[in-house]
Design a protein around this motif. Structure first.
Motif, PDB file in Angstrom:
ATOM      1  N   GLU A 177      49.593 126.974  21.195  1.00  0.00           N
ATOM      2  CA  GLU A 177      49.338 127.121  22.632  1.00  0.00           C
ATOM      3  C   GLU A 177      48.953 128.563  22.970  1.00  0.00           C
ATOM      4  N   GLU A 178      49.713 129.462  22.376  1.00  0.00           N
ATOM      5  CA  GLU A 178      49.487 130.887  22.627  1.00  0.00           C
ATOM      6  C   GLU A 178      48.105 131.312  22.137  1.00  0.00           C
ATOM      7  N   ILE A 179      47.763 130.843  20.946  1.00  0.00           N
ATOM      8  CA  ILE A 179      46.460 131.178  20.367  1.00  0.00           C
ATOM      9  C   ILE A 179      45.328 130.658  21.265  1.00  0.00           C
ATOM     10  N   LEU A 180      45.486 129.412  21.740  1.00  0.00           N
ATOM     11  CA  LEU A 180      44.434 128.812  22.570  1.00  0.00           C
ATOM     12  C   LEU A 180      44.271 129.567  23.886  1.00  0.00           C
ATOM     13  N   LYS A 181      45.397 129.971  24.446  1.00  0.00           N
ATOM     14  CA  LYS A 181      45.386 130.636  25.738  1.00  0.00           C
ATOM     15  C   LYS A 181      44.671 131.977  25.675  1.00  0.00           C
ATOM     16  N   LEU A 182      44.857 132.712  24.583  1.00  0.00           N
ATOM     17  CA  LEU A 182      44.441 134.110  24.571  1.00  0.00           C
ATOM     18  C   LEU A 182      43.146 134.394  23.813  1.00  0.00           C
ATOM     19  N   SER A 183      42.800 133.527  22.859  1.00  0.00           N
ATOM     20  CA  SER A 183      41.759 133.934  21.918  1.00  0.00           C
ATOM     21  C   SER A 183      40.352 133.715  22.435  1.00  0.00           C
ATOM     22  N   ASP A 184      39.432 134.550  21.925  1.00  0.00           N
ATOM     23  CA  ASP A 184      38.006 134.325  22.159  1.00  0.00           C
ATOM     24  C   ASP A 184      37.391 133.580  20.989  1.00  0.00           C
ATOM     25  N   ARG A 185      37.985 133.764  19.844  1.00  0.00           N
ATOM     26  CA  ARG A 185      37.590 132.984  18.667  1.00  0.00           C
ATOM     27  C   ARG A 185      38.866 132.683  17.897  1.00  0.00           C
ATOM     28  N   ILE A 186      38.869 131.564  17.161  1.00  0.00           N
ATOM     29  CA  ILE A 186      40.060 131.202  16.393  1.00  0.00           C
ATOM     30  C   ILE A 186      39.703 130.972  14.935  1.00  0.00           C
ATOM     31  N   GLY A 187      40.537 131.485  14.053  1.00  0.00           N
ATOM     32  CA  GLY A 187      40.386 131.169  12.644  1.00  0.00           C
ATOM     33  C   GLY A 187      41.664 130.503  12.156  1.00  0.00           C
ATOM     34  N   VAL A 188      41.513 129.458  11.352  1.00  0.00           N
ATOM     35  CA  VAL A 188      42.693 128.815  10.768  1.00  0.00           C
ATOM     36  C   VAL A 188      42.865 129.372   9.360  1.00  0.00           C
ATOM     37  N   ILE A 189      44.063 129.867   9.071  1.00  0.00           N
ATOM     38  CA  ILE A 189      44.289 130.407   7.731  1.00  0.00           C
ATOM     39  C   ILE A 189      45.012 129.368   6.892  1.00  0.00           C
ATOM     40  N   PHE A 190      44.492 129.145   5.688  1.00  0.00           N
ATOM     41  CA  PHE A 190      45.130 128.206   4.772  1.00  0.00           C
ATOM     42  C   PHE A 190      44.948 128.714   3.346  1.00  0.00           C
ATOM     43  N   LYS A 191      46.045 128.846   2.641  1.00  0.00           N
ATOM     44  CA  LYS A 191      46.031 129.337   1.258  1.00  0.00           C
ATOM     45  C   LYS A 191      45.184 130.604   1.076  1.00  0.00           C
ATOM     46  N   GLY A 192      45.410 131.578   1.929  1.00  0.00           N
ATOM     47  CA  GLY A 192      44.801 132.885   1.710  1.00  0.00           C
ATOM     48  C   GLY A 192      43.344 133.021   2.093  1.00  0.00           C
ATOM     49  N   ARG A 193      42.805 132.042   2.823  1.00  0.00           N
ATOM     50  CA  ARG A 193      41.459 132.235   3.356  1.00  0.00           C
ATOM     51  C   ARG A 193      41.309 131.542   4.713  1.00  0.00           C
ATOM     52  N   ILE A 194      40.288 131.970   5.460  1.00  0.00           N
ATOM     53  CA  ILE A 194      40.033 131.322   6.741  1.00  0.00           C
ATOM     54  C   ILE A 194      39.284 130.021   6.439  1.00  0.00           C
ATOM     55  N   SER A 195      39.957 128.901   6.661  1.00  0.00           N
ATOM     56  CA  SER A 195      39.348 127.632   6.265  1.00  0.00           C
ATOM     57  C   SER A 195      38.467 127.065   7.363  1.00  0.00           C
ATOM     58  N   GLN A 196      38.764 127.397   8.614  1.00  0.00           N
ATOM     59  CA  GLN A 196      37.959 126.920   9.738  1.00  0.00           C
ATOM     60  C   GLN A 196      37.854 128.049  10.739  1.00  0.00           C
ATOM     61  N   GLU A 197      36.717 128.127  11.430  1.00  0.00           N
ATOM     62  CA  GLU A 197      36.612 129.094  12.505  1.00  0.00           C
ATOM     63  C   GLU A 197      35.994 128.399  13.712  1.00  0.00           C
ATOM     64  N   TYR A 198      36.550 128.621  14.894  1.00  0.00           N
ATOM     65  CA  TYR A 198      36.055 127.952  16.096  1.00  0.00           C
ATOM     66  C   TYR A 198      35.660 128.985  17.152  1.00  0.00           C
ATOM     67  N   PRO A 199      34.461 128.863  17.736  1.00  0.00           N
ATOM     68  CA  PRO A 199      34.093 129.740  18.852  1.00  0.00           C
ATOM     69  C   PRO A 199      34.743 129.241  20.143  1.00  0.00           C
ATOM     70  N   LYS A 200      34.758 130.101  21.154  1.00  0.00           N
ATOM     71  CA  LYS A 200      35.398 129.785  22.434  1.00  0.00           C
ATOM     72  C   LYS A 200      34.951 128.426  23.001  1.00  0.00           C
ATOM     73  N   SER A 201      33.660 128.129  22.831  1.00  0.00           N
ATOM     74  CA  SER A 201      33.143 126.889  23.427  1.00  0.00           C
ATOM     75  C   SER A 201      33.851 125.648  22.874  1.00  0.00           C
ATOM     76  N   ASP A 202      34.370 125.755  21.635  1.00  0.00           N
ATOM     77  CA  ASP A 202      35.079 124.610  21.049  1.00  0.00           C
ATOM     78  C   ASP A 202      36.417 124.343  21.710  1.00  0.00           C
ATOM     79  N   PHE A 203      37.005 125.386  22.336  1.00  0.00           N
ATOM     80  CA  PHE A 203      38.310 125.145  22.943  1.00  0.00           C
ATOM     81  C   PHE A 203      38.351 125.547  24.417  1.00  0.00           C
ATOM     82  N   THR A 204      37.231 125.271  25.103  1.00  0.00           N
ATOM     83  CA  THR A 204      37.240 125.346  26.561  1.00  0.00           C
ATOM     84  C   THR A 204      37.228 123.887  27.001  1.00  0.00           C
ATOM     85  N   PHE A 205      38.372 123.432  27.503  1.00  0.00           N
ATOM     86  CA  PHE A 205      38.514 121.995  27.698  1.00  0.00           C
ATOM     87  C   PHE A 205      38.317 121.599  29.149  1.00  0.00           C
ATOM     88  N   SER A 206      37.765 120.401  29.321  1.00  0.00           N
ATOM     89  CA  SER A 206      37.646 119.901  30.683  1.00  0.00           C
ATOM     90  C   SER A 206      38.805 118.964  31.016  1.00  0.00           C
TER      91      SER A 206
END
Ligand SMILES: Nc1ncnc2c1ncn2[C@@H]1O[C@H](COP(=O)(O)OP(=O)(O)OP(=O)(O)O)[C@@H](O)[C@H]1O
Ligand SMILES: [Mg+2]
Lengths: 300, 498
Positions: free
Chosen positions: B449-478
């Motif tokens: 929740e905190e990450i979604l509220k504050l971030s401009d971009r999000i990266g998911v870390i899994f086993k020592g690397r960023i496995s997914q990256e999402y730009p703001k448009s992916d988590f601006t919800f209607s």
């Protein structure tokens, strides 16, 4: 020269030198495992060596004298515990104070009672086990109660520290007293136990030196209490490793004596330096970083 | 549930003072057997203190405590433990150099003439681990296990002692969403077995999901109680804060009319720690004027990213660029890495300032008071050592100090861990303000929740690397459904599904 090192005489020499080191190092270890630094091992050895001499000269009975000296050392341990655990006075300062106090007291009493600044009259050594004493060459060492105890102590302290409830709790108090307290462990009581065991073991080391030399003389402990602490650190607070560290110191001390007697080409000063130089080299080269119990020396 | 003979713990006008400061002010509170009872309130409200009285760490200065029908005044935790009370502390009480086995038995050892019995005891512990699916190896040392495993060891300690009344002080603040779910399952198992659970938390959704009854503390007093069937979260949050202004999160983001510059970049960086590959060719960057949020399950390389940035770990492959001077850092382990706990606030702040060469009593006091008023730190005395502050207040001090340094780049790890709802909102506001001042912020948190509220971009870390990256448009919800679906997607990425 090689022959003199490989001889049984040399082995007996090393066994003897080993004993006060191991008793002193285990003493320091029990105290530090409970989180109390005790650099007064030297002082405890001095006062106990004198105490044994005094009691045998007064009462004659060696075993009674051992017993009385242990009571004396325990009384001093209670005082040390009162200052460091109850009153939380800095442990290094208290330790330095004890060293000075005990060395001074022994010297003063020697002057006062025996009118000598260098040594007491000859004393009775602690008798050994006669059956073992009769073994040629190494008999004197093999039949010596305290030497035997020092070797038993290797296994005993390993067992106590790592297999018993007492050892587990003592170690917990030296690592993280807050956590121990939340589990209902009486932190200060265990610290007291550690300090008392320390007093008893270092006292045995001191008594052994006096008994072995058949008198108490000024300066006879000769820094062994400090070397014992170094051995504990090199041994990383582990009984078996401490055994090897003490054996190393004993070996070099034996070597030093042998070299001096056999008249080596090296100047004596260089030979005498050996144990210390080796300590530094060992610390730099082989041991690496040593880490004491996490709450060692921190008052609680 | 409300029947009087089912009361298992009762506080009667219990008061606890520290010097002149009243931490618990005549609190009367009943806890019913076999329920989940939640205690909530602002940082410094007195929750931990109240629980420590029940667990025998403190004893009350006034009032009575009644456990299972008889009045008690525990002088030590040992007495509480023998009354089957167990407490999971806000800060772990574990011995780093001991194995899990040693930590679990310590204080409650089964012995045979002083010698620790290992065979049956080990089996009993292993059975508990299996039964509650804790997944621990009892021969590992605590210094080698992750934070969530440490918490499981604490739970195991309670189970080993057959605790019937379990006190959990902010248990989920160190856990990631997946781990929180696991933890809830364990709590429900406890309740099904007839145990009583006291749960201290700052998270309203946890109360909604778990609690049978809630008590609210404010400034040392009990101000509100409600059963779950009448629970209204709006009312509850107003009761927590009291007649104070609620901090609202402004989503006002200034347009970046500055030139955005690259501040930090990891380019295929690999890092080894104790010969284990912890960062495995990780790549991401943070520019000025943005918040880059990294989320993931604890132990996937988050702490190694921080240690690499501050230079505590060496890179074995790839390249790291840091185009800025000093970095502000709010570390994960606030007590171990963030502060000197014996020092007061002023000393802790001044210590970090480069240009200060000498201190006076006066400027230590002034500095303390400045942080206290700016960040609304609640404490008994402005010069108390940080160790005596409540957990959330310690966090506010560290956050305040690091923002005050005014560095271009900030690394924030769990910035609101243990912080109450209103202060969290305040911290969020400051993070956005800093971003709008063209700072670059790396935000590492397990709170999605905190990450979604504050971030401009999000990266998911899994086993020592960023496995997914999402730009703001992916988590601006209607709508909420989109948000829910996105969170499920990210939650799966965090544990490596998909
Ligand atoms: N040992 C102590 N000495 C002095 N003051 C203390 C001590 N322990 C707690 N306090 C003070 O008592 C108050 C209540 O602290 P407590 O830890 O109970 O708060 P809390 O409700 O658990 O807060 P948080 O949510 O931040 O954990 C705080 O203001 C704290 O500074
Ligand atoms: Mg608290």
């Amino acid at each position: 020269m090689i022959e003199s090192i490989l001889s049984l005489t040399f082995l007996a020499q090393v066994l003897r030198m080993f004993t006060p080191y191991y008793l002193g190092a285990s003493a320091a270890n029990f105290s530090e495992r409970g989180g109390v630094i005790n650099i007064a091992i030297e002082g405890f050895m001095i006062i106990s060596a004198f105490g044994y001499a005094f009691f045998t000269l007064t009462f004659g009975n060696p075993f009674l004298s051992v017993f009385m000296t242990l009571i004396l050392a325990t009384a001093f341990s209670f005082l040390y515990a009162l200052l460091t655990i109850k009153l939380k006075i800095n442990q290094i300062v208290t330790g330095v104070g004890f060293n000075l106090l005990m060395a001074g007291t022994a010297k003063f009493l020697m002057m006062f009672v025996y009118q000598s600044s260098s040594n007491t009259p000859a004393i009775q050594p602690i008798p050994g086990i006669s059956l073992l004493n009769s073994i040629p060459v190494i008999g004197k060492a093999a039949g010596d109660y305290i030497i035997i105890f020092a070797f038993v102590l290797i296994f005993l302290s390993q067992f106590i520290l790592f297999r018993t409830r007492f050892g587990l709790r003592l170690r917990s108090v030296g690592e993280n007293p807050e956590a121990a307290e939340t589990l209902g462990i009486k932190v200060r009581l265990y610290k007291l136990y550690g300090v008392l065991i320390c007093g008893v073991l270092s006292s045995l080391g001191g008594m052994w030196l006096a008994s072995n030399q058949s008198s108490f003389s000024d300066g006879m402990i000769a820094g062994r209490g400090y070397i014992a602490i170094a051995a504990m650190i090199i041994g990383k607070w582990k009984p078996v490793n401490i055994f090897f560290a003490c054996l190393m110191f004993a070996f070099f001390e034996g070597l030093e004596i042998t070299l001096q007697i056999s008249g080596s080409f090296l100047p004596t000063q260089i030979v005498q330096m050996l144990p210390y130089v080796i300590t530094i080299l060992v610390l730099i080269g082989f041991i690496g970083k040593t880490s004491p119990p996490a709450a060692d020396g921190v008052p609680y | 549930m409300d029947s009087e003979n089912n009361v298992i713990v009762e506080y009667r006008e219990v008061t606890k003072k520290f010097g002149n400061f009243t931490a618990n002010d005549s609190i009367s509170l009943k806890i019913y057997g076999n329920t989940i009872h939640s205690v909530i309130g602002e940082n410094g409200a007195g929750k931990s203190t109240l629980m420590k009285i029940l667990f025998g760490i403190y004893s009350q200065d006034g009032g009575e405590l009644i456990v299972k029908g008889k009045p008690v005044k525990f002088k030590s935790p040992l007495e509480a433990i023998s009354d089957n009370i167990g407490m999971l502390h806000q800060h772990f009480e574990l011995i780093e150099d001991f194995t899990i086995f040693e930590n679990v038995i310590l204080g409650s050892e089964i012995t045979n003439t002083g010698v620790i019995e290992t065979k049956d005891t080990r089996k009993r512990i292993i059975d508990l681990i299996d039964k509650y699916k804790l997944g621990l190896d009892i021969d590992n040392k605590i210094s080698e296990v992750s934070i969530s495993e440490k918490q499981k060891v604490e739970i195991l300690k309670l189970l080993f002692r057959n605790s019937e009344i379990l006190i959990f002080d902010e248990p989920t603040s160190v856990l990631s969403p997946v781990e929180v779910d696991e933890f809830f399952k364990i709590i429900r198992m406890f309740k099904a077995e007839g145990k009583t659970i006291i749960l201290i938390t700052h998270k309203l959704n946890e109360i909604k999901e778990l609690a049978d009854r809630v008590s609210v503390l404010r400034k040392g007093k009990l101000v509100y109680e409600v059963n779950s069937n009448e629970l209204d979260l709006e009312v509850l949050s107003r009761e927590i804060i009291g007649p104070m202004e609620v901090t609202h999160l402004t989503d006002e983001r200034a347009g970046t009319d500055y030139d955005s510059e690259l501040l930090l970049s990891f380019d295929s960086v690999s890092v080894k720690k104790d010969n284990v590959l912890k960062l495995n060719g990780i790549s991401f960057h943070v520019s000025s004027g943005e918040v880059y949020g990294i989320c993931g399950v604890e132990g996937n390389g988050q702490s190694e990213i921080v240690d690499t940035i501050i230079g505590a770990l060496k890179i074995s492959a790839g390249s790291l660029k840091l185009n800025t001077g000093d970095v502000s850092l709010v570390p994960d382990d606030r007590i171990g890495k963030g502060m000197i706990k014996e020092f007061n606030i002023g000393e802790n702040v001044l210590l970090r300032e480069k240009n200060v060469t000498h201190f006076t009593k006066k400027n230590i006091k002034e500095t303390s008071e400045k942080v206290i008023s700016e960040y609304d730190v609640r404490l008994s005395d402005s010069l108390s050592p940080l160790a005596s502050l409540s957990g959330g207040n310690q966090q506010k001090v560290i956050f305040g100090r690091e923002t005050g340094l005014d560095n271009k780049m900030m690394v924030l790890v769990h910035p609101t861990r243990g912080v109450d709802i209103n202060s969290s909102a305040f911290i969020y506001k400051i993070i956005i303000e800093q971003r709008n001042k063209n700072k670059g912020i790396l935000l590492i948190s397990s709170d999605l929740e905190e990450i979604l509220k504050l971030s401009d971009r999000i990266g998911v870390i899994f086993k020592g690397r960023i496995s997914q990256e999402y730009p703001k448009s992916d988590f601006t919800f209607s709508n909420d459904e989109d948000k829910h679906n996105f969170m499920v997607k990210v939650g799966k990425a965090m544990i490596g599904i998909e």
